[in-house]
Design a protein around this motif. Sequence first.
Motif, PDB file in Angstrom:
ATOM      1  N   ALA A 119      31.586  31.783  31.892  1.00 18.99           N
ATOM      2  CA  ALA A 119      32.422  32.574  30.888  1.00 18.99           C
ATOM      3  C   ALA A 119      31.586  32.958  29.659  1.00 18.99           C
ATOM      4  N   HIS A 120      31.805  34.350  29.341  1.00 18.85           N
ATOM      5  CA  HIS A 120      31.228  34.843  28.074  1.00 18.85           C
ATOM      6  C   HIS A 120      29.918  35.091  27.998  1.00 18.85           C
ATOM      7  N   VAL A 121      29.132  35.277  29.293  1.00 21.16           N
ATOM      8  CA  VAL A 121      27.869  35.356  29.338  1.00 21.16           C
ATOM      9  C   VAL A 121      27.604  36.914  29.188  1.00 21.16           C
ATOM     10  N   PRO A 137      28.130  28.979  29.987  1.00 19.44           N
ATOM     11  CA  PRO A 137      28.832  29.644  29.123  1.00 19.44           C
ATOM     12  C   PRO A 137      28.004  30.128  27.838  1.00 19.44           C
ATOM     13  N   GLY A 138      28.139  31.311  27.629  1.00 17.74           N
ATOM     14  CA  GLY A 138      27.982  31.843  26.323  1.00 17.74           C
ATOM     15  C   GLY A 138      26.368  32.194  26.292  1.00 17.74           C
ATOM     16  N   VAL A 154      21.893  26.130  30.655  1.00 25.59           N
ATOM     17  CA  VAL A 154      23.127  25.294  30.533  1.00 25.59           C
ATOM     18  C   VAL A 154      24.031  26.102  29.541  1.00 25.59           C
ATOM     19  N   ALA A 155      23.935  26.416  28.593  1.00 26.23           N
ATOM     20  CA  ALA A 155      25.050  27.306  27.853  1.00 26.23           C
ATOM     21  C   ALA A 155      24.238  27.450  26.519  1.00 26.23           C
ATOM     22  N   ASN A 156      24.828  28.640  26.034  1.00 30.98           N
ATOM     23  CA  ASN A 156      24.556  29.286  24.643  1.00 30.98           C
ATOM     24  C   ASN A 156      22.816  29.457  24.547  1.00 30.98           C
ATOM     25  N   VAL A 157      22.202  29.540  25.754  1.00 28.52           N
ATOM     26  CA  VAL A 157      20.831  30.259  25.677  1.00 28.52           C
ATOM     27  C   VAL A 157      20.782  31.537  25.565  1.00 28.52           C
TER      28      VAL A 157
END
Lengths: 340, 340, 340
Positions: A119-121, A137-138, A154-157
């Motif tokens: 999501a939200h990539v 995500p993100g 993993v996330a928010n990278v």
Amino acid sequence: MLSRLGDIAEVINAEIVGDPAYGISGAGTLKNALPDQISFLANRQYSEYLRTTRAGAVVLAREDLQHCPVNALIVKDPYLGFVKAVRFLYPEPAYQSGIAPSASISNSALIHASVCISAHVAIGAGVIIEENVYIGPGCVLEQNVVIGKNTRLVANVTLCHGVRVGERVLLHPGVVIGADGFGMANENGQWLKLPQLGSVIINDDVEIGANSTVDRGALGDTIIEEGVKIDNQVQIGHNCVIGAHTAIAGCAGVAGSVTIGKRCMIGGASAISGHIEIADDVIITGLSGVSRSITQAGTYSGAMVVSDIMTWRKNTARFRHLDELARRVAVLENKLKKET
Amino acid sequence: MLSRLGDIAEVINAEIVGDPAYGISGAGTLKNALPDQISFLANRQYSEYLRTTRAGAVVLAREDLQHCPVNALIVKDPYLGFVKAVRFLYPEPAYQSGIAPSASISNSALIHASVCISAHVAIGAGVIIEENVYIGPGCVLEQNVVIGKNTRLVANVTLCHGVRVGERVLLHPGVVIGADGFGMANENGQWLKLPQLGSVIINDDVEIGANSTVDRGALGDTIIEEGVKIDNQVQIGHNCVIGAHTAIAGCAGVAGSVTIGKRCMIGGASAISGHIEIADDVIITGLSGVSRSITQAGTYSGAMVVSDIMTWRKNTARFRHLDELARRVAVLENKLKKET
Amino acid sequence: MLSRLGDIAEVINAEIVGDPAYGISGAGTLKNALPDQISFLANRQYSEYLRTTRAGAVVLAREDLQHCPVNALIVKDPYLGFVKAVRFLYPEPAYQSGIAPSASISNSALIHASVCISAHVAIGAGVIIEENVYIGPGCVLEQNVVIGKNTRLVANVTLCHGVRVGERVLLHPGVVIGADGFGMANENGQWLKLPQLGSVIINDDVEIGANSTVDRGALGDTIIEEGVKIDNQVQIGHNCVIGAHTAIAGCAGVAGSVTIGKRCMIGGASAISGHIEIADDVIITGLSGVSRSITQAGTYSGAMVVSDIMTWRKNTARFRHLDELARRVAVLENKLKKET
């Protein structure tokens, strides 16, 4: 799911003393492991826990076998053996391929059908993503980023434009790769930024910890060679080259244009000044400052450590006059020489 | 696209020795630049590369002209000249204005039509964004944030409520502006948080590196003056004032209520204690601790640097008894005085 | 909105000298507060501002009453009283419950109806969120995360799988909880990662600052006990236990398997080595390295501080030969002993 102890022994190349059919479903410390869990003894400091462990089996060195009350797996390097056992018991999770409806993906991106995009990539123009990549995500991938097979964000990278990431790379949350390096000229007291034209190349099997940052090169690229492991909150400046299989512990900072050799170990909270070279197989202990090149393999240290505050104050007060103290000693030496 | 060398010379105010019609399309190091690229020699350490460079032209000082095998642009400050040349060759990218469909924007936000708002951006109530601002993917702007013209938030930047950002500011990924300062009282061993009522003001032409943080003020505001350049993973505490055109290198930490003067240079991994003042034009070298105010311009240092671990251990063992050593020296001095 | 001074006095348990009906609407410093604002005097360094303050009322100690030109609230601990007054004047903002349309939420997540979930939040399978939780924009909650009542994640926070967060916890932007610890074995010069099987438990009333990171445990869990306050850019390694009501200032790093006692204060930019224990009620001053266990309450220091660079260079040059200097002093002592 239970694994047979005999199968684990085979995977980690251990001599088994006990029941090969014994079932193991997980791993734990000597002190806390349950009868369906495997444990290990690598540090004699914990020997006391071996005698009373409830673990189902223990990976250990032959010398410790006599004190083991349960099944034993004998290996030369018990920690390495245990790591291999845990990797066998807990294989990497499989991700379902597919693209989350909320992801925002450029039409010109090339993404393999096996990839999982969460999501939200946000994925920019010209991005290429190979087989079995997981984008959590993100995450933000600016234009022209390339990611190799089996890599996981993993996330928010955030990967800035043109960054190239190899295969089996693991990037933890908050990692930023390819932000501008800190390069500028001074003109009459004001700073004029040098556009940072290089990029970052992250090679295969690299892992980078949460909120760590690797800056893009000014003219050439910043390069993280294969197998490098970087902990959390580490900063790598522009145009650095980090040699293969080097490990950098948390909160370390490496200024720009530093070349670190292969198989080095850089301690936590260390700081390395810009434009220097560190040889292969160098160990820097934690909280150390390195301001000149190190040309010889070996262990180097530069950290002061705490004492009670009164002692510390007295000693540092003397440190502020250490040069004077040394001169006074020289005067005394001269006096005694003349006298005798 | 090729630029004429004569045009570059004019932009950087250089004397040209060579062909003004020569075409340049990029920039590189002396060692690696190609014939369509411009390079520079600012550090004599790299003189050897000048004699063999394949660059199309080199920005250099007059003294080095004799060794230059290609077109030369003569200036007083070659690094500054090169920075200006690169800025001419690589103008800031233009962004397409518009709002990504996935952005979430409060009805009460005022956003100029020229602004680019990327995917997955969240913009709260009362936000004001001026002309030509770029808001990259994943950025969060809480309520009442104000952003001046031509400012750029790269990606995943968080601006907390009420933060004011000036013009031509560049905020790199992971930057957090306006999180709560670390202010609390202790009541019977437990901490009671002081609500942080101030905000953060980022003035014009400031750049802040990846994953750096600037806390909001407790009562008044935290202020980053114009032209300040902050590297990655820097922490600025609440109610700090960072003076104009000061540069702070990576991993430095500035505690709360610190006032730093104008045109200072704070080295990487340095730490500055709370409630102190640092004068204008102060240079702090890397990995240094500052715990008292500095009232005079100048260069200050406090970093120990590594030696091989055996030498380090011997010296630090002595350091732990330095006060005693100084007393022993005083005893010797007294004895010799009495004797003579 | 105005609050009656008498009501404030009651809340902070103060003796009022002045008009209980006086109206207060905010708070400020002695120097800058306006007549409708309350201020405080806790540090005599600011006494001069008391005599000329325009504040509507001042929280102070009885000794300072004589110099107070306005309404006074007398308490024993003026800073604590002021904090309580500000908390009364600025209650926590209330959030509207509801789920933003752009949030991406697993069907198997259990989310209380009172929760506010902001734009671009991603919530994985099995997540449980209790009453009155606020999840700000861009936050990522991987599978099986649990969040207790009244907790607030400001924005762009990442909670990795299985992390458990208590009640009234405040997590600032960029915080990452539960990324993998830095654990691996070396096999023939290459690193083999130990899957990190533990999780992170954040207990009630914890606050964690912007871009700080807390790693998940390798086998057991990493534990942050109740009331712990962590500033920005702090790193907590795997399997640490941080004791209740301990405060850790910005940029500090704690390596793996460290146990810190209750009510400790860890100064900014400090670094604590792995596998050690720190007793209850220990204070570590800023920029200090701790490499051995501390078993006694007390204050410990290990930070060198800057001097002008010439003095620093002379003293550190001597430090590199401190062991030799100590030996020379011993030689002198022996000579004088023999002579007398």
